[in-house]
Motif scaffolding. Structure first.
Motif, PDB file in Angstrom:
ATOM      1  N   LYS A 662      47.247  58.969  77.039  1.00  0.00           N
ATOM      2  CA  LYS A 662      47.889  58.768  78.334  1.00  0.00           C
ATOM      3  C   LYS A 662      47.124  59.417  79.478  1.00  0.00           C
ATOM      4  O   LYS A 662      47.242  58.997  80.623  1.00  0.00           O
ATOM      5  CB  LYS A 662      49.320  59.328  78.305  1.00  0.00           C
ATOM      6  CG  LYS A 662      50.234  58.667  77.295  1.00  0.00           C
ATOM      7  CD  LYS A 662      50.496  57.212  77.642  1.00  0.00           C
ATOM      8  CE  LYS A 662      51.515  56.606  76.688  1.00  0.00           C
ATOM      9  NZ  LYS A 662      51.771  55.174  76.990  1.00  0.00           N
ATOM     10  N   GLU A 663      46.358  60.480  79.170  1.00  0.00           N
ATOM     11  CA  GLU A 663      45.571  61.132  80.206  1.00  0.00           C
ATOM     12  C   GLU A 663      44.360  61.805  79.576  1.00  0.00           C
ATOM     13  O   GLU A 663      44.320  62.027  78.354  1.00  0.00           O
ATOM     14  CB  GLU A 663      46.398  62.158  80.975  1.00  0.00           C
ATOM     15  CG  GLU A 663      46.858  63.346  80.173  1.00  0.00           C
ATOM     16  CD  GLU A 663      47.694  64.326  81.010  1.00  0.00           C
ATOM     17  OE1 GLU A 663      47.226  65.453  81.211  1.00  0.00           O
ATOM     18  OE2 GLU A 663      48.804  63.959  81.421  1.00  0.00           O
ATOM     19  N   LYS A 715      51.004  59.081  92.353  1.00  0.00           N
ATOM     20  CA  LYS A 715      50.157  57.934  92.649  1.00  0.00           C
ATOM     21  C   LYS A 715      49.799  57.253  91.332  1.00  0.00           C
ATOM     22  O   LYS A 715      49.622  57.920  90.312  1.00  0.00           O
ATOM     23  CB  LYS A 715      48.876  58.369  93.368  1.00  0.00           C
ATOM     24  CG  LYS A 715      49.110  58.939  94.753  1.00  0.00           C
ATOM     25  CD  LYS A 715      47.879  59.662  95.295  1.00  0.00           C
ATOM     26  CE  LYS A 715      46.729  58.742  95.547  1.00  0.00           C
ATOM     27  NZ  LYS A 715      45.588  59.458  96.183  1.00  0.00           N
ATOM     28  N   PRO A 716      49.646  55.925  91.342  1.00  0.00           N
ATOM     29  CA  PRO A 716      49.267  55.222  90.102  1.00  0.00           C
ATOM     30  C   PRO A 716      47.750  55.189  89.916  1.00  0.00           C
ATOM     31  O   PRO A 716      46.981  55.441  90.849  1.00  0.00           O
ATOM     32  CB  PRO A 716      49.816  53.819  90.355  1.00  0.00           C
ATOM     33  CG  PRO A 716      49.710  53.648  91.846  1.00  0.00           C
ATOM     34  CD  PRO A 716      49.978  55.010  92.437  1.00  0.00           C
ATOM     35  N   ASP A 717      47.345  54.897  88.677  1.00  0.00           N
ATOM     36  CA  ASP A 717      45.953  54.579  88.346  1.00  0.00           C
ATOM     37  C   ASP A 717      44.967  55.646  88.806  1.00  0.00           C
ATOM     38  O   ASP A 717      43.987  55.356  89.494  1.00  0.00           O
ATOM     39  CB  ASP A 717      45.566  53.213  88.939  1.00  0.00           C
ATOM     40  CG  ASP A 717      46.395  52.085  88.337  1.00  0.00           C
ATOM     41  OD1 ASP A 717      46.614  52.107  87.106  1.00  0.00           O
ATOM     42  OD2 ASP A 717      46.843  51.208  89.088  1.00  0.00           O
ATOM     43  N   ARG A 721      44.249  59.790  84.792  1.00  0.00           N
ATOM     44  CA  ARG A 721      45.592  59.450  84.324  1.00  0.00           C
ATOM     45  C   ARG A 721      45.911  58.019  84.757  1.00  0.00           C
ATOM     46  O   ARG A 721      46.558  57.791  85.774  1.00  0.00           O
ATOM     47  CB  ARG A 721      46.610  60.428  84.928  1.00  0.00           C
ATOM     48  CG  ARG A 721      47.972  60.457  84.252  1.00  0.00           C
ATOM     49  CD  ARG A 721      48.988  61.142  85.162  1.00  0.00           C
ATOM     50  NE  ARG A 721      49.300  60.321  86.309  1.00  0.00           N
ATOM     51  CZ  ARG A 721      49.570  60.792  87.531  1.00  0.00           C
ATOM     52  NH1 ARG A 721      49.547  62.074  87.766  1.00  0.00           N
ATOM     53  NH2 ARG A 721      49.846  59.972  88.521  1.00  0.00           N
ATOM     54  N   GLY A 723      47.443  54.063  84.779  1.00  0.00           N
ATOM     55  CA  GLY A 723      48.789  53.524  84.589  1.00  0.00           C
ATOM     56  C   GLY A 723      49.715  53.840  85.733  1.00  0.00           C
ATOM     57  O   GLY A 723      49.295  54.131  86.863  1.00  0.00           O
ATOM     58  N   ILE A 724      51.006  53.806  85.432  1.00  0.00           N
ATOM     59  CA  ILE A 724      52.026  53.958  86.471  1.00  0.00           C
ATOM     60  C   ILE A 724      51.989  55.366  87.068  1.00  0.00           C
ATOM     61  O   ILE A 724      51.478  56.304  86.469  1.00  0.00           O
ATOM     62  CB  ILE A 724      53.436  53.669  85.921  1.00  0.00           C
ATOM     63  CG1 ILE A 724      53.804  54.689  84.830  1.00  0.00           C
ATOM     64  CG2 ILE A 724      53.532  52.251  85.389  1.00  0.00           C
ATOM     65  CD1 ILE A 724      55.245  54.589  84.355  1.00  0.00           C
ATOM     66  N   ALA A 725      52.544  55.468  88.249  1.00  0.00           N
ATOM     67  CA  ALA A 725      52.607  56.765  88.919  1.00  0.00           C
ATOM     68  C   ALA A 725      53.525  57.703  88.156  1.00  0.00           C
ATOM     69  O   ALA A 725      54.549  57.285  87.604  1.00  0.00           O
ATOM     70  CB  ALA A 725      53.104  56.592  90.348  1.00  0.00           C
ATOM     71  N   SER A 726      53.141  58.971  88.107  1.00  0.00           N
ATOM     72  CA  SER A 726      54.065  59.978  87.585  1.00  0.00           C
ATOM     73  C   SER A 726      55.135  60.243  88.626  1.00  0.00           C
ATOM     74  O   SER A 726      54.948  60.009  89.826  1.00  0.00           O
ATOM     75  CB  SER A 726      53.310  61.275  87.271  1.00  0.00           C
ATOM     76  OG  SER A 726      52.507  61.112  86.125  1.00  0.00           O
ATOM     77  N   GLN A 729      57.970  56.140  90.137  1.00  0.00           N
ATOM     78  CA  GLN A 729      56.934  55.114  90.002  1.00  0.00           C
ATOM     79  C   GLN A 729      57.132  53.915  90.917  1.00  0.00           C
ATOM     80  O   GLN A 729      56.246  53.044  90.996  1.00  0.00           O
ATOM     81  CB  GLN A 729      56.881  54.625  88.552  1.00  0.00           C
ATOM     82  CG  GLN A 729      58.176  53.998  88.062  1.00  0.00           C
ATOM     83  CD  GLN A 729      58.064  53.504  86.639  1.00  0.00           C
ATOM     84  OE1 GLN A 729      57.399  52.504  86.359  1.00  0.00           O
ATOM     85  NE2 GLN A 729      58.707  54.216  85.727  1.00  0.00           N
ATOM     86  N   TYR A 732      55.880  55.279  96.946  1.00  0.00           N
ATOM     87  CA  TYR A 732      54.997  56.346  97.400  1.00  0.00           C
ATOM     88  C   TYR A 732      55.819  57.341  98.223  1.00  0.00           C
ATOM     89  O   TYR A 732      56.496  56.952  99.183  1.00  0.00           O
ATOM     90  CB  TYR A 732      53.874  55.794  98.275  1.00  0.00           C
ATOM     91  CG  TYR A 732      52.730  55.168  97.516  1.00  0.00           C
ATOM     92  CD1 TYR A 732      51.766  55.969  96.903  1.00  0.00           C
ATOM     93  CD2 TYR A 732      52.597  53.787  97.427  1.00  0.00           C
ATOM     94  CE1 TYR A 732      50.697  55.403  96.219  1.00  0.00           C
ATOM     95  CE2 TYR A 732      51.536  53.207  96.745  1.00  0.00           C
ATOM     96  CZ  TYR A 732      50.586  54.028  96.149  1.00  0.00           C
ATOM     97  OH  TYR A 732      49.534  53.465  95.469  1.00  0.00           O
TER      98      TYR A 732
END
Length: 890
Positions: A662-663, A715-717, A721, A723-726, A729, A732
């Motif tokens: 995942k990261e 923030k995503p991508d 890390r 994928g979706i934002a932590s 999601q 912003y």
């Protein structure tokens, strides 16, 4: 029902984030109405049990606002329907001190017991990784099971059921939740549970499987029975039952399977994000937390023990309240700093509250004891200074304090009149009359002098000692240590030195030479600035980064040299990119001012540094880089009750994307107070106050992250890390305050040894980080602290010039706590062995003769041995590797 079907335990619960992208005040309103619905659902049988997220702080909040429901709430707990505890708050485990974690569990279990049974499971559904020390902490409070989501990888354990051990032999049974604590909502929305059950079954060893039914602030599901009936009709491979974690573990035990055994910290981001760079988000909060933890554990609590020997009873409720305020900031999101700006303002306000309460309590007790000493106004003596050492071992530190005198000339003496040598670092006249709009109208006779001095003095363990300040004749006039500017353009080298080190600056580079080891450390200290395209959860390098090594070529230098202290001051301003756009264009259109003070005192003391930055740019990360002149493959850091070794190049650093992690498993690691590199011949340790993150960079560079400034909650991508934002999601959420514009300060010390000794280093940190508490009996300056302005009665009996209390005499053990007991009937002493070796004879405790009984207790202060008579000296024998032991003396 097919006998081969696997049983899925659907466990109703809520995960109640204390605060996050919403504030605690907003969450409280939801909680008040939510709890009414939960209790109604339990009373009417709409749900059988309900897990209230394992934390008692929200129970306190609910009942404080709805006291009329206390009896109703208590009845449901006692009936086993409402499941509470064991935590006070869902703490972070990696950047919060061990003593704070222990207090969190002990406080939660103590509060929960007022209502009924407390769940004896270390339940942490969302904390960002699991500390290596948690099994022994859990066992220390009577917990033998844990349930968590984040941090476990298949490299560590192929199954989600396991035995998790510590080096001291402690072990707990563990269960790893699959894909989060919220997946069970699937059964409320879909008739066929097979996809969910198959997912939950992945990686399991047993036939009994957990499916948590809940979520963040999720409403109570009222139709569980009917939904499970529908689901069970749709599958023959699984049987879904409404359950609890206690019932799950009972069913697992009944299977009688052998579970694999694991050990170590669990901070891998294979199956869930663990945010391995959140340790540097909102550094200002982390600095504050570290300061308050130090004061509570190593100043206020020992000071209360000391004061009790003079008739001042400990204020246990006051201590509890300060701890509660602080522990509310230890919830994983709160501690991490991954919150909205409005929430972070509330967190900062709680830190301010805990800081002011604990600081004022220290000030009061110091003054009360010192003002109860005999008047020091005879035989030419003009005033008394009392020096308090709250650590249980004697020490002779360099004491820096401010002294108020009526005249500019004075001398320091011990209580018998022997002179004390000191350096004068600065002096200024201060007006003590009524303030005037025009200072020229001030009465010249109402000026006094405030002088900053530095001197060495031997201090007794857990005690205090008095010295004197006396007016001097003009011929004994003080010599202020001059601050001498140095022009690096005309001088070949600028340096300071003592018997151990020489620190020099030439051509913008700092070199440290160790006389003892005959080792030069060229270009040993720099700052590194880089872009940060991440969010409040994680650092992420931008696509077009520009790393800037911040050296000292354009700096202004000055040196202050005294007989006790030498300091090199370096200041200036670095030109930096204003934002990520400017960085991509390699444009330095912003600036960050800096001031660095590097000090040498005696040869036995570490080199110390204080960094002050004025950050005026956005979206960047700043690291203090210490270069070691030797190579290692691993680094070390302290943990809640020990140390841990970590790889400089993590196993999946280069193939994590292909492996589906995942990261990125970056060599970015949490620390509490120190980071270390060592080999068989040399050890380099950086001690810190408040910095909680280090990174291993190329060429054996140990980089401590001073701070990172970012402008978004999630923030995503991200590069590290994907994928979706932590966090949130779907939106912003800007966090401009998290850019940390403005002043930032950090303090460090460097210790160089021939070998690494975990206990010696942790005691060195205590020596460095826990200040002596000085108090001058004087009436010239009524504003040394806020309480100084208030009048105060001395004690009815005189306090002696010198006092010594409980003494820990050990080279092998580290003090964790010296405090009043929770029950108020004695003193608790907690120590631990941080090494991986058994210690047969660890030293001794020396107790004042008032103490006659000692009993060993667990972390909740419940006896685990028979009390023994103690008369003065108690041997400390047989400490297992990494073992924590607690004793109460009465």
């Amino acid at each position: 029902m097919d006998k081969t079907a696997k049983t899925c335990h659907v466990i109703p619960h809520t995960h109640w984030d204390f605060e996050w992208y919403f504030s605690t005040h907003e969450s409280l309103i939801q909680l008040i109405y939510h709890m009414d619905e939960v209790m109604t659902a339990l009373e009417t049988g709409q749900t059988q049990t309900y897990l209230l997220d394992g934390q008692l702080s929200i129970v306190e909040d609910y009942l404080a606002h709805c006291p009329e429901h206390t009896e109703r709430f208590t009845r449901l707990v006692q009936d086993g329907k409402l499941i509470i505890g064991p935590w006070y708050s869902q703490t972070d485990q990696l950047i919060i001190s061990g003593e704070s974690i222990v207090r969190n569990l002990a406080m939660g279990m103590q509060i929960g017991a007022q209502f009924g049974p407390v769940m004896k499971i270390g339940y942490v559904p969302d904390s960002f990784g699991q500390s290596i020390d948690m099994p022994k902490i859990y066992r220390g409070v009577g917990i033998d099971k844990t349930v968590f989501w984040r941090g476990l990888s298949t490299d560590v354990c192929p199954t989600r059921e396991f035995i998790w051990t510590c080096e001291d032999g402690s072990q707990v049974r563990g269960y790893n939740i699959k894909n989060g604590y919220f997946v069970g909502s699937y059964v409320m929305d879909f008739d066929d549970p097979t996809p969910l059950c198959q997912q939950a079954e992945e990686g399991t060893l047993a036939n009994n499987i957990a499916i948590p039914l809940g979520g963040d602030q999720r409403y109570v599901d009222k139709e569980i029975a009917s939904r499970l009936a529908v689901c069970n009709q749709s599958t023959a491979d699984y049987e879904l039952v409404e359950s609890s974690y206690d019932q799950l573990f009972k069913a697992l035990d009944a299977e009688g399977r052998d579970w694999p055994t694991i050990s170590g910290e669990l901070i891998d981001g294979q199956v869930s994000k663990i945010h391995r760079s959140i340790y540097s988000s909102r550094y200002d909060h982390k600095f504050f937390n570290d300061k308050i933890e130090r004061r509570l554990c190593y100043q206020l609590e020992p000071l209360m023990v000391m004061a009790a020997q003079h008739g001042i009873k400990p204020k246990r409720t006051l201590l509890d309240q300060v701890w509660k305020v602080l522990m509310r900031n230890h919830a994983h999101d709160s501690a991490g700093g991954c919150n909205t700006d409005k929430t972070n303002k509330i967190i900062l306000a709680r830190y301010e509250q805990a800081d002011q309460m604990s600081g004022s309590a220290v000030d009061y007790l110091v003054r009360k004891l010192a003002d109860s000493q005999p008047q020091a106004a005879q035989g030419g003596i003009d005033g008394r200074i009392t020096l308090f050492n709250t650590l249980p071992f004697g020490r002779e530190p360099l004491i820096q304090m401010s002294i108020a005198t009526e005249q500019p000339h004075f001398v320091l003496q011990d209580i018998n009149g022997h002179p004390i040598a000191f350096d004068v670092l600065a002096q200024e006249p201060i007006y003590r009359g009524s303030i005037q709009r025009d200072p020229s109208q001030n009465d010249p006779s109402l000026y006094y002098y405030q002088t900053q001095v530095a001197f060495y003095y031997a201090l007794p363990p857990s005690g205090f000692v008095s010295i004197q300040v006396r007016d001097a004749q003009v011929e004994e006039a003080l010599t202020v240590c001059a601050l001498t500017p140095c022009d690096a353009t005309t001088q070949s080298e600028i340096s300071i030195s003592n018997d151990r080190y020489q620190l020099s600056v030439k051509d913008g580079q700092i070199t440290l030479f160790d006389h003892q080891l005959q080792q030069a450390w060229p270009n040993c200290l720099t700052l590194l600035d880089m872009g940060d395209d991440g969010d409040t959860y994680d650092y992420s390098p931008p696509a077009q980064d520009w790393l800037l090594t911040l050296d000292w070529r354009e700096s202004r230098f000055s040196v202050q040299q005294g007989q006790h202290l030498q300091t090199l001051f370096i200041e200036g301003e670095w030109a930096l990119p204003q934002d990520l756009t400017a960085r991509a264009e390699r444009l330095c259109n912003g600036h960050m001012g800096y001031s660095l003070a590097i000090s040498l005192s005696d040869a036995a003391s570490p080199l110390t540094m204080r960094v002050e930055l004025d950050n005026q740019v956005d979206d960047h990360r700043v690291q203090l880089v210490v270069s070691a002149p030797f190579n290692t493959e691993t680094s070390w850091s302290d943990t809640p009750f020990g140390v841990v070794e970590r790889a400089n190049t993590p196993a999946h650093l280069h193939d994590w994307r292909e492996a589906g992690w995942k990261e990125e498993p970056s060599p970015i690691y949490p620390m509490l107070h120190m980071a270390n590199l060592h080999n068989d011949e040399m050890s380099l340790t950086v001690l810190a106050k408040g910095v909680k993150e280090y990174e291993m960079r190329a060429d054996n560079q140990l980089a401590l992250t001073l701070f990172r400034g970012v402008g978004w909650l999630g923030k995503p991508d991200l590069q590290r890390r994907p994928g979706i934002a932590s966090g949130q999601q779907f939106k912003y959420i800007p966090t401009p305050d998290s850019q940390l514009r403005g002043p930032i300060e950090a303090e460090f010390a460097v210790v160089i040894d021939r070998q690494f000794d975990a206990a010696a280093i942790q005691r060195a940190w205590q020596q460095y980080a826990v200040d002596v508490l000085p108090y001058q009996a004087q009436s010239l300056n009524q504003f040394t602290n806020t309480l100084k302005y208030f009048v105060m009665h001395p004690l009815t009996h005189k306090v002696a010039d010198h006092a010594q209390g409980i003494t820990l005499q050990s080279d092998e053990l580290v003090l964790s706590a010296l405090k009043p007991t929770m029950s108020g009937d004695g003193v608790l002493i907690r120590v631990y062995n941080p090494s991986s070796q058994t210690v047969a004879s660890a030293g001794e405790l020396h107790l004042p003769m008032a103490f006659r009984e000692m009993v060993e207790v667990n972390l909740c202060e419940h006896p685990v041995a028979t009390p023994v008579v103690c008369l003065g000296t108690v041997p400390l024998v047989h400490f297992k590797p990494k073992q924590i032991r607690s004793f109460i003396v009465r």
